[in-house]
Design a protein around this motif. Structure first.
Motif, PDB file in Angstrom:
ATOM      1  N   ASN A  18     114.414  14.776 100.576  1.00 36.86           N
ATOM      2  CA  ASN A  18     115.121  13.188 100.070  1.00 36.86           C
ATOM      3  C   ASN A  18     114.482  12.329  98.760  1.00 36.86           C
ATOM      4  O   ASN A  18     114.246  11.004  99.183  1.00 36.86           O
ATOM      5  CB  ASN A  18     115.024  12.433 101.670  1.00 36.86           C
ATOM      6  CG  ASN A  18     116.094  13.031 102.702  1.00 36.86           C
ATOM      7  OD1 ASN A  18     116.507  13.928 102.671  1.00 36.86           O
ATOM      8  ND2 ASN A  18     115.333  12.760 103.792  1.00 36.86           N
ATOM      9  N   THR A  45     118.464  14.995 111.698  1.00 34.06           N
ATOM     10  CA  THR A  45     118.979  16.783 111.652  1.00 34.06           C
ATOM     11  C   THR A  45     119.214  17.166 113.411  1.00 34.06           C
ATOM     12  O   THR A  45     117.535  16.848 113.919  1.00 34.06           O
ATOM     13  CB  THR A  45     117.941  18.096 110.603  1.00 34.06           C
ATOM     14  OG1 THR A  45     118.065  16.722 109.311  1.00 34.06           O
ATOM     15  CG2 THR A  45     118.342  18.709 110.857  1.00 34.06           C
ATOM     16  N   VAL A  59     120.592  21.895 106.739  1.00 39.52           N
ATOM     17  CA  VAL A  59     119.858  20.819 105.097  1.00 39.52           C
ATOM     18  C   VAL A  59     120.017  21.396 104.246  1.00 39.52           C
ATOM     19  O   VAL A  59     120.447  22.759 104.309  1.00 39.52           O
ATOM     20  CB  VAL A  59     118.679  20.727 105.936  1.00 39.52           C
ATOM     21  CG1 VAL A  59     118.334  19.906 107.048  1.00 39.52           C
ATOM     22  CG2 VAL A  59     117.644  21.713 105.446  1.00 39.52           C
ATOM     23  N   LEU A  60     120.093  20.545 103.077  1.00 39.87           N
ATOM     24  CA  LEU A  60     120.655  21.089 101.580  1.00 39.87           C
ATOM     25  C   LEU A  60     118.606  21.795 101.341  1.00 39.87           C
ATOM     26  O   LEU A  60     117.916  20.595 101.755  1.00 39.87           O
ATOM     27  CB  LEU A  60     120.355  20.513 100.733  1.00 39.87           C
ATOM     28  CG  LEU A  60     122.506  20.081 101.302  1.00 39.87           C
ATOM     29  CD1 LEU A  60     122.998  18.643 100.494  1.00 39.87           C
ATOM     30  CD2 LEU A  60     122.931  21.162 101.766  1.00 39.87           C
ATOM     31  N   ARG A  65     123.060  24.869 101.576  1.00 37.02           N
ATOM     32  CA  ARG A  65     123.317  25.176 102.721  1.00 37.02           C
ATOM     33  C   ARG A  65     121.928  25.668 103.145  1.00 37.02           C
ATOM     34  O   ARG A  65     122.250  27.027 103.439  1.00 37.02           O
ATOM     35  CB  ARG A  65     124.561  24.897 103.576  1.00 37.02           C
ATOM     36  CG  ARG A  65     125.530  25.660 102.711  1.00 37.02           C
ATOM     37  CD  ARG A  65     126.694  25.217 103.724  1.00 37.02           C
ATOM     38  NE  ARG A  65     127.497  25.653 102.809  1.00 37.02           N
ATOM     39  CZ  ARG A  65     128.958  26.317 102.910  1.00 37.02           C
ATOM     40  NH1 ARG A  65     129.446  25.801 104.699  1.00 37.02           N
ATOM     41  NH2 ARG A  65     129.520  27.100 102.395  1.00 37.02           N
ATOM     42  N   THR A  82     117.012  18.279 101.434  1.00 40.22           N
ATOM     43  CA  THR A  82     117.610  17.121 101.169  1.00 40.22           C
ATOM     44  C   THR A  82     118.285  16.731 103.159  1.00 40.22           C
ATOM     45  O   THR A  82     119.227  17.990 103.209  1.00 40.22           O
ATOM     46  CB  THR A  82     118.816  16.974 100.614  1.00 40.22           C
ATOM     47  OG1 THR A  82     118.562  16.563  99.218  1.00 40.22           O
ATOM     48  CG2 THR A  82     119.452  16.044 100.732  1.00 40.22           C
ATOM     49  N   THR A  83     117.764  16.163 103.386  1.00 39.26           N
ATOM     50  CA  THR A  83     118.411  16.088 104.891  1.00 39.26           C
ATOM     51  C   THR A  83     119.799  14.813 104.674  1.00 39.26           C
ATOM     52  O   THR A  83     120.050  14.282 103.974  1.00 39.26           O
ATOM     53  CB  THR A  83     117.026  15.441 106.153  1.00 39.26           C
ATOM     54  OG1 THR A  83     116.876  13.493 105.878  1.00 39.26           O
ATOM     55  CG2 THR A  83     115.977  16.287 105.676  1.00 39.26           C
ATOM     56  N   ILE A  84     119.900  14.323 106.212  1.00 40.77           N
ATOM     57  CA  ILE A  84     121.091  13.337 106.282  1.00 40.77           C
ATOM     58  C   ILE A  84     120.688  11.992 105.566  1.00 40.77           C
ATOM     59  O   ILE A  84     121.693  11.025 104.854  1.00 40.77           O
ATOM     60  CB  ILE A  84     121.989  13.378 107.441  1.00 40.77           C
ATOM     61  CG1 ILE A  84     123.236  12.668 107.754  1.00 40.77           C
ATOM     62  CG2 ILE A  84     121.409  12.973 108.722  1.00 40.77           C
ATOM     63  CD1 ILE A  84     124.496  13.512 107.046  1.00 40.77           C
ATOM     64  N   VAL A  87     121.219  11.804 101.892  1.00 40.89           N
ATOM     65  CA  VAL A  87     122.329  11.644 101.738  1.00 40.89           C
ATOM     66  C   VAL A  87     123.022  10.798 100.377  1.00 40.89           C
ATOM     67  O   VAL A  87     123.942  10.965  99.682  1.00 40.89           O
ATOM     68  CB  VAL A  87     123.191  12.692 102.852  1.00 40.89           C
ATOM     69  CG1 VAL A  87     124.864  12.324 102.084  1.00 40.89           C
ATOM     70  CG2 VAL A  87     123.175  13.988 102.553  1.00 40.89           C
ATOM     71  N   CYS A 117     126.169  17.817 106.101  1.00 39.67           N
ATOM     72  CA  CYS A 117     125.384  18.613 104.861  1.00 39.67           C
ATOM     73  C   CYS A 117     126.338  19.753 104.356  1.00 39.67           C
ATOM     74  O   CYS A 117     125.759  20.035 103.081  1.00 39.67           O
ATOM     75  CB  CYS A 117     123.792  19.083 105.088  1.00 39.67           C
ATOM     76  SG  CYS A 117     122.733  17.343 104.860  1.00 39.67           S
ATOM     77  N   SER A 118     126.314  20.563 105.132  1.00 40.38           N
ATOM     78  CA  SER A 118     126.874  21.706 105.049  1.00 40.38           C
ATOM     79  C   SER A 118     127.745  21.672 104.018  1.00 40.38           C
ATOM     80  O   SER A 118     128.741  22.013 103.258  1.00 40.38           O
ATOM     81  CB  SER A 118     127.583  22.623 105.635  1.00 40.38           C
ATOM     82  OG  SER A 118     128.098  23.235 105.853  1.00 40.38           O
TER      83      SER A 118
END
Length: 171
Positions: A18, A45, A59-60, A65, A82-84, A87, A117-118
């Motif tokens: 993040n 997550t 996650v990204l 993804r 990158t997690t939620i 974002v 994320c997706s």
């Protein structure tokens, strides 16, 4: 200097999570999902099936993804995750987070972090132009509440916003 063998606290890796660079020692068997949730307290997550079939743990990683339950943490050395939590911010939501709210694209909310994320990656990939393509490209993310039409609406809204074409013209 990094060790090549695991020490008592694990194998050291460097990742950016993040936007924050981190040096972390992880055990060889620790999944990325467990590292995020248990070691780093990034609990947005979710652990769903723990077999890569539901998408709750999406996650990204370097913008792609990925099901974090299927990834070993040690494999992420040098990567950007990158997690939620990374974002958007409460004061400035990501456009897809805002669209999820506007379209009521969640019910219980358990799958929502993985769905968002997706969906962000789907939008960035640029492969979806129709509702059917959105559904197909999001098929790895399961919503047990059945909010699929609203999820597709939210993603479509952001795609339309980005293209500058009105929704009616796109249909």
């Amino acid at each position: 200097m990094f060790q090549t063998q695991p020490g008592p606290s694990g194998i050291p890796i460097q990742v950016t999570i993040n936007g924050e660079p981190r040096r972390i020692a992880v055990q060889p068997s620790t999944t990325l999902l467990d590292l995020l949730r248990h070691d780093l307290a990034l609990t947005g997550t979710k652990k769903g099936c723990d077999h890569g079939q539901c998408g709750a743990c999406t996650v990204l990683i370097d913008g792609r993804r990925i099901n974090s339950c299927l990834q070993l943490a040690v494999m992420q050395d040098g990567k950007e995750i990158t997690t939620i939590e990374g974002v958007g911010q409460a004061s400035q939501l990501h456009p897809l987070q805002q669209a999820f709210i506007e379209r009521d694209a969640f019910q219980c909310g358990y799958c929502t972090p993985g769905q968002i994320c997706s969906g962000i990656a789907l939008i960035e990939e640029g492969h979806a132009a129709t509702r059917d393509e959105i559904r197909e490209l999001m098929s790895g993310n399961i919503c047990r509440c059945g909010a699929y039409p609203n999820i597709v609406d939210a993603i479509e809204d952001v795609l339309v916003q980005r293209s500058g074409v009105s929704r009616e013209a796109a249909e």
